[in-house]
Scaffold this active site. Structure first.
Site, mmCIF file in Angstrom:
data_model
loop_
_atom_site.group_PDB
_atom_site.id
_atom_site.type_symbol
_atom_site.label_atom_id
_atom_site.label_comp_id
_atom_site.label_asym_id
_atom_site.label_seq_id
_atom_site.Cartn_x
_atom_site.Cartn_y
_atom_site.Cartn_z
ATOM 1 N N ASP A 37 0.792 -1.044 0.002
ATOM 2 C CA ASP A 37 -0.041 0.121 0.228
ATOM 3 C C ASP A 37 0.977 1.264 0.076
ATOM 4 O O ASP A 37 1.928 1.232 0.588
ATOM 5 C CB ASP A 37 -1.136 -0.057 1.258
ATOM 6 C CG ASP A 37 -2.180 1.040 1.135
ATOM 7 O OD1 ASP A 37 -2.274 1.310 0.031
ATOM 8 O OD2 ASP A 37 -2.683 1.148 2.174
ATOM 9 N N GLU A 60 -3.968 -0.356 -7.989
ATOM 10 C CA GLU A 60 -4.694 0.599 -7.499
ATOM 11 C C GLU A 60 -3.664 2.022 -7.396
ATOM 12 O O GLU A 60 -2.552 2.126 -7.189
ATOM 13 C CB GLU A 60 -4.898 0.402 -5.999
ATOM 14 C CG GLU A 60 -5.911 1.660 -5.353
ATOM 15 C CD GLU A 60 -6.457 1.163 -4.285
ATOM 16 O OE1 GLU A 60 -7.326 0.201 -4.235
ATOM 17 O OE2 GLU A 60 -6.459 1.771 -3.011
#
Length: 482
Positions: free
Chosen positions: A161, A266
């Site tokens: 992330d 993402e």
């Protein structure tokens, strides 16, 4: 028969995690906990190739091999059970559960199993790794051991992330992560910090690279019966905010493609000061597509305040209007989901978000599981909780700098004046939640505190899992999961 034989010979010294039991190729595998901590136990006529063990016992026709719960043995385990390797999610509705402690995945499995949401059990940001002293291997291994402990044999994802640097991206890819969240926030401009002259000059420089005006000016779209169109001003502003960010994402995407072929990408523009308008959303998607970046999730900077550890702050009616437009745009272009970051306890927006996106969503949580772990401590060992809280207060002003929060330290309670039985109620206070939420790194860097924290949670393992699982289930339910 294998577990029965193990208990008969070692039952007094080891607690067996029954759900972990698996069989393959003549071997039996399961976890047990003894004075050495949690161990992988393998039973068979001989040890599997590559397995390292520190002792063995023969019982009847089988040998029991006692193995450390380490990376090398996990890699051996994966050769027998491919479901222990994370996989891409695609367009399924999904939910990510960050684990700052590395011991919480069994609770996450219990909350998300049969929920209808694809679970991302390994999820950590670069910032969190730096503060906890962990790395990509630690994050993925810890989550995978938790998956094995609970006997979860369905698919799960692993999200590296908020990546900003090439070296972090490559390292995560080589460790086996299946999802990568690129954070181009360093390349996103804040319009409020530029005057008109500066805006025009920067835009002119962009046009020298690519004639965006010839591509977008006059281009019209209909979104939820509203017509939006690129004119000179809003095109300039969209390019100022996002053009460099898209260029950065495109570069990182190519690096990732050179490493692995199958993954979820993402793109995150949520950690910026500028809310993503519907037209800005369109610009980002159009530019990503133009540069042939294949992405699965897009995390926008939605209107309102998305502070860590507390519910949404903003006009819910206005948010609903905008999220419907953003969801319509994602359906119009197709091929990606909207992602909600800072999902920790945004309970008021979940039903709206889920309904608008119609399942095309990904939600991330991280600090909320850490808070539930600390809440467990407040219940079972008040004296330790007080130490943790004092550490948090002492380091709050420094630790808060990289987080978007509004906690007021002056409103923190005098922890020595709060009765033991009232300590868990403090987690209803937004100031307390945020003070604890952002100071996890300082707590975990305190060796004695960290040791006491882990020992307490281990000694109260089932209660810890129950408290976290119940909290995550609330997220799941409000998102429309089972």
């Amino acid at each position: 028969m294998v577990l029965k034989a193990f208990r008969e010979h070692f039952g007094r010294g080891y607690e067996v995690y029954e759900k972990s039991y698996r069989e393959k190729s003549g071997f039996s595998f399961f976890l047990a906990k003894g004075e050495e901590g949690k161990l992988l136990i393998v039973a068979g006529e001989k040890a599997p190739e590559g397995l390292s063990f520190f002792k063995e016992h023969k019982i009847e026709d089988k040998r029991f091999f006692f193995c450390r719960k380490n990376h090398e043995n996990l890699e051996v385990l994966k050769t027998y059970f491919s479901d222990l390797k994370p996989v891409p999610i695609g367009l399924k509705p999904s939910f990510g559960t960050g684990d700052r402690l590395g011991i919480t995945t069994p609770a996450h499995v219990r909350a998300l199993k049969d929920s209808g949401l694809f679970p991302v059990f390994a999820q950590q940001s670069v910032r969190e790794n730096e503060r906890t002293g962990r790395n990509w291997r630690d994050v993925l291994d810890d989550a995978t051991w938790g998956v094995f402990q609970e006997g979860f044999s369905e698919s799960f994802g692993a999200d590296a992330d908020h990546i900003k640097k090439e070296e972090d991206l490559i390292a995560a890819a080589r460790e086996g992560f299946s999802m990568f969240t690129l954070d181009p926030s360093d390349h996103v401009r804040n319009l409020s910090r530029l005057d008109e002259k500066e805006k025009n000059a920067i835009f002119e420089n962009i046009l020298k690279k690519e004639r965006l005006d010839k591509i977008y000016l006059g281009k019209k779209y209909t979104v939820v019966k509203e017509k939006v169109e690129f004119d000179e001003k809003n095109l300039r502003d969209a390019a100022l905010v996002y053009y460099d960010a898209v260029v950065y994402v495109s570069m990182m995407y190519q690096i990732l493609k050179d490493e692995i072929s199958d993954f979820d990408l993402e793109v995150s523009v949520d950690e910026t000061e500028t809310p993503t308008s519907p037209l800005f959303h369109i610009f980002v998607v159009e530019e990503l597509r133009r540069k042939k970046v294949e992405f699965t999730n897009l995390a926008l900077r939605f209107i309102g305040e998305w502070e860590k550890g507390v519910d949404y702050k903003g006009d819910l009616a206005l948010f609903e209007k905008e999220i419907k437009m953003h969801a319509e745009i994602s359906r119009m272009f197709g091929g990606y989901k909207l992602s909600l970051h800072s999902g920790s306890d945004k309970f008021s927006v979940y039903p709206i978000f889920s309904a608008a996106t119609d399942g095309l969503f990904h939600v991330k949580t991280a600090g909320t599981s850490y808070l539930e772990a600390i809440k467990t401590v407040s219940i079972v060992k008040p004296s330790l909780f007080r130490e943790i809280f004092k550490c948090a207060v002492n380091h709050f002003e420094e630790d808060r700098k990289s987080y978007h929060i509004s906690a007021d330290l002056s409103k923190a309670p005098d922890i020595d004046e709060v009765k033991d039985e009232d300590l868990p109620k403090l987690f209803e206070d937004s100031n307390v939640r945020q003070i604890l939420h952002v100071t996890y790194g300082s707590v975990l860097r305190d060796i004695s505190l960290k040791k006491a924290l882990f020992e307490t949670l281990e000694q109260n393992e089932e209660l810890f899992y129950e408290i976290v699982a119940n909290h995550i289930k609330k997220h799941v339910t409000l998102l429309g999961g089972n």
